[in-house]
Design a protein around this motif. Structure first.
Motif, PDB file in Angstrom:
ATOM      1  N   LYS A   1       0.831  -1.203   0.000  1.00  0.00           N
ATOM      2  CA  LYS A   1       0.000   0.000   0.000  1.00  0.00           C
ATOM      3  C   LYS A   1       0.868   1.257   0.000  1.00  0.00           C
ATOM      4  N   LYS A   2       1.941   1.235   0.783  1.00  0.00           N
ATOM      5  CA  LYS A   2       2.857   2.382   0.828  1.00  0.00           C
ATOM      6  C   LYS A   2       3.491   2.635  -0.533  1.00  0.00           C
ATOM      7  N   LEU A   3       3.855   1.560  -1.224  1.00  0.00           N
ATOM      8  CA  LEU A   3       4.451   1.711  -2.557  1.00  0.00           C
ATOM      9  C   LEU A   3       3.495   2.427  -3.498  1.00  0.00           C
ATOM     10  N   ALA A   4       2.226   2.050  -3.457  1.00  0.00           N
ATOM     11  CA  ALA A   4       1.227   2.649  -4.336  1.00  0.00           C
ATOM     12  C   ALA A   4       1.050   4.143  -4.043  1.00  0.00           C
ATOM     13  N   GLU A   5       1.227   4.525  -2.785  1.00  0.00           N
ATOM     14  CA  GLU A   5       1.084   5.927  -2.401  1.00  0.00           C
ATOM     15  C   GLU A   5       2.355   6.735  -2.688  1.00  0.00           C
ATOM     16  N   LYS A   6       3.500   6.121  -2.510  1.00  0.00           N
ATOM     17  CA  LYS A   6       4.767   6.841  -2.572  1.00  0.00           C
ATOM     18  C   LYS A   6       5.319   7.024  -3.981  1.00  0.00           C
ATOM     19  N   TYR A   7       5.108   6.031  -4.861  1.00  0.00           N
ATOM     20  CA  TYR A   7       5.753   6.050  -6.176  1.00  0.00           C
ATOM     21  C   TYR A   7       4.759   6.216  -7.312  1.00  0.00           C
ATOM     22  N   LYS A   8       5.236   6.892  -8.366  1.00  0.00           N
ATOM     23  CA  LYS A   8       4.530   6.920  -9.640  1.00  0.00           C
ATOM     24  C   LYS A   8       5.350   6.057 -10.581  1.00  0.00           C
ATOM     25  N   TYR A   9       4.668   5.227 -11.348  1.00  0.00           N
ATOM     26  CA  TYR A   9       5.344   4.296 -12.240  1.00  0.00           C
ATOM     27  C   TYR A   9       5.131   4.700 -13.695  1.00  0.00           C
ATOM     28  N   LEU A  10       6.078   4.314 -14.530  1.00  0.00           N
ATOM     29  CA  LEU A  10       5.932   4.526 -15.968  1.00  0.00           C
ATOM     30  C   LEU A  10       4.722   3.750 -16.470  1.00  0.00           C
ATOM     31  N   ASP A  11       4.059   4.285 -17.491  1.00  0.00           N
ATOM     32  CA  ASP A  11       2.948   3.569 -18.105  1.00  0.00           C
ATOM     33  C   ASP A  11       3.108   3.516 -19.626  1.00  0.00           C
ATOM     34  N   HIS A  12       4.345   3.709 -20.084  1.00  0.00           N
ATOM     35  CA  HIS A  12       4.627   3.675 -21.518  1.00  0.00           C
ATOM     36  C   HIS A  12       6.124   3.430 -21.746  1.00  0.00           C
ATOM     37  N   LYS A  13       6.457   2.972 -22.943  1.00  0.00           N
ATOM     38  CA  LYS A  13       7.866   2.830 -23.313  1.00  0.00           C
ATOM     39  C   LYS A  13       8.458   4.226 -23.482  1.00  0.00           C
ATOM     40  N   VAL A  14       9.764   4.355 -23.268  1.00  0.00           N
ATOM     41  CA  VAL A  14      10.416   5.657 -23.417  1.00  0.00           C
ATOM     42  C   VAL A  14      11.424   5.560 -24.567  1.00  0.00           C
ATOM     43  N   PHE A  15      11.150   6.311 -25.641  1.00  0.00           N
ATOM     44  CA  PHE A  15      12.039   6.346 -26.797  1.00  0.00           C
ATOM     45  C   PHE A  15      13.277   7.180 -26.510  1.00  0.00           C
ATOM     46  N   SER A  16      14.356   6.852 -27.201  1.00  0.00           N
ATOM     47  CA  SER A  16      15.573   7.661 -27.151  1.00  0.00           C
ATOM     48  C   SER A  16      15.299   9.018 -27.796  1.00  0.00           C
ATOM     49  N   ASN A  17      15.843  10.073 -27.210  1.00  0.00           N
ATOM     50  CA  ASN A  17      15.718  11.409 -27.804  1.00  0.00           C
ATOM     51  C   ASN A  17      16.577  11.553 -29.059  1.00  0.00           C
ATOM     52  N   PHE A  18      17.580  10.701 -29.198  1.00  0.00           N
ATOM     53  CA  PHE A  18      18.546  10.832 -30.288  1.00  0.00           C
ATOM     54  C   PHE A  18      18.271   9.887 -31.446  1.00  0.00           C
ATOM     55  N   ASN A  19      17.639   8.758 -31.171  1.00  0.00           N
ATOM     56  CA  ASN A  19      17.375   7.776 -32.201  1.00  0.00           C
ATOM     57  C   ASN A  19      16.037   7.117 -31.882  1.00  0.00           C
ATOM     58  N   ARG A  20      14.981   7.487 -32.605  1.00  0.00           N
ATOM     59  CA  ARG A  20      13.630   7.012 -32.296  1.00  0.00           C
ATOM     60  C   ARG A  20      13.444   5.509 -32.522  1.00  0.00           C
ATOM     61  N   SER A  21      14.460   4.840 -33.075  1.00  0.00           N
ATOM     62  CA  SER A  21      14.356   3.393 -33.235  1.00  0.00           C
ATOM     63  C   SER A  21      14.893   2.663 -32.005  1.00  0.00           C
ATOM     64  N   LYS A  22      15.425   3.414 -31.044  1.00  0.00           N
ATOM     65  CA  LYS A  22      15.973   2.825 -29.817  1.00  0.00           C
ATOM     66  C   LYS A  22      15.157   3.334 -28.622  1.00  0.00           C
ATOM     67  N   TYR A  23      15.288   2.589 -27.509  1.00  0.00           N
ATOM     68  CA  TYR A  23      14.522   2.948 -26.316  1.00  0.00           C
ATOM     69  C   TYR A  23      15.435   3.248 -25.137  1.00  0.00           C
ATOM     70  N   TYR A  24      15.040   4.246 -24.363  1.00  0.00           N
ATOM     71  CA  TYR A  24      15.639   4.421 -23.042  1.00  0.00           C
ATOM     72  C   TYR A  24      15.089   3.328 -22.123  1.00  0.00           C
ATOM     73  N   ILE A  25      13.778   3.106 -22.209  1.00  0.00           N
ATOM     74  CA  ILE A  25      13.096   2.062 -21.432  1.00  0.00           C
ATOM     75  C   ILE A  25      12.181   1.294 -22.390  1.00  0.00           C
ATOM     76  N   PRO A  26      12.584   0.076 -22.811  1.00  0.00           N
ATOM     77  CA  PRO A  26      11.779  -0.683 -23.770  1.00  0.00           C
ATOM     78  C   PRO A  26      10.548  -1.374 -23.169  1.00  0.00           C
ATOM     79  N   GLU A  27      10.535  -1.571 -21.851  1.00  0.00           N
ATOM     80  CA  GLU A  27       9.370  -2.159 -21.175  1.00  0.00           C
ATOM     81  C   GLU A  27       9.204  -1.460 -19.833  1.00  0.00           C
ATOM     82  N   TYR A  28       8.009  -1.007 -19.526  1.00  0.00           N
ATOM     83  CA  TYR A  28       7.766  -0.327 -18.250  1.00  0.00           C
ATOM     84  C   TYR A  28       7.284  -1.292 -17.173  1.00  0.00           C
ATOM     85  N   GLU A  29       6.862  -2.493 -17.590  1.00  0.00           N
ATOM     86  CA  GLU A  29       6.479  -3.545 -16.650  1.00  0.00           C
ATOM     87  C   GLU A  29       6.956  -4.869 -17.227  1.00  0.00           C
ATOM     88  N   PHE A  30       7.548  -5.715 -16.376  1.00  0.00           N
ATOM     89  CA  PHE A  30       8.095  -6.984 -16.851  1.00  0.00           C
ATOM     90  C   PHE A  30       8.204  -7.940 -15.678  1.00  0.00           C
TER      91      PHE A  30
END
Length: 120
Positions: free
Chosen positions: A22-51
């Protein structure tokens, strides 16, 4: 400054485990999408937000009260194992990392196994 992963895995009794979740749910915000690289849109900073790794389900942390992720160089992940009543807190830091490799079907699980010295 050092690079690599820091791991803290805590096993709880049933009541404490439920309270900590319960504390985790209150304390943290989690990613809900993949994060693309700012320099190369074919690469990811974060390829999976849940695994998952074995019986742990991991989520990539986006922010908390006093923390903001800087993908892929500095970020946290939290894994929960219902089976073991356990929570894994992972923090990664590598200021030279430009993106996370995704040359397999489970890129974040491979990333964790490569950078964190813990057998989930």
């Amino acid at each position: 400054m050092g690079t690599g992963g820091i791991t803290l895995v805590v096993k709880y009794n049933e009541e404490t485990y439920e309270n900590e979740k319960k504390k985790l749910a209150e304390k943290y915000k989690y990613l809900d999408h993949k994060v693309f690289s700012n320099f190369n849109r074919s690469k990811y900073y974060i390829p999976e937000y849940e695994f998952s790794i074995n019986n742990y389900i991991f989520k990539v942390v986006d922010s908390s009260e006093n923390y903001q992720a800087e993908y892929p160089k500095s970020f946290g992940m939290i894994g929960i194992s219902e089976e073991e009543k356990s929570i894994a807190y992972l923090y990664f830091l590598d200021l030279d990392l430009d993106y996370i490799e995704e040359d397999n079907e489970n890129p974040m699980a491979v990333f964790v196994k490569k950078n964190f010295k813990y057998d989930f």
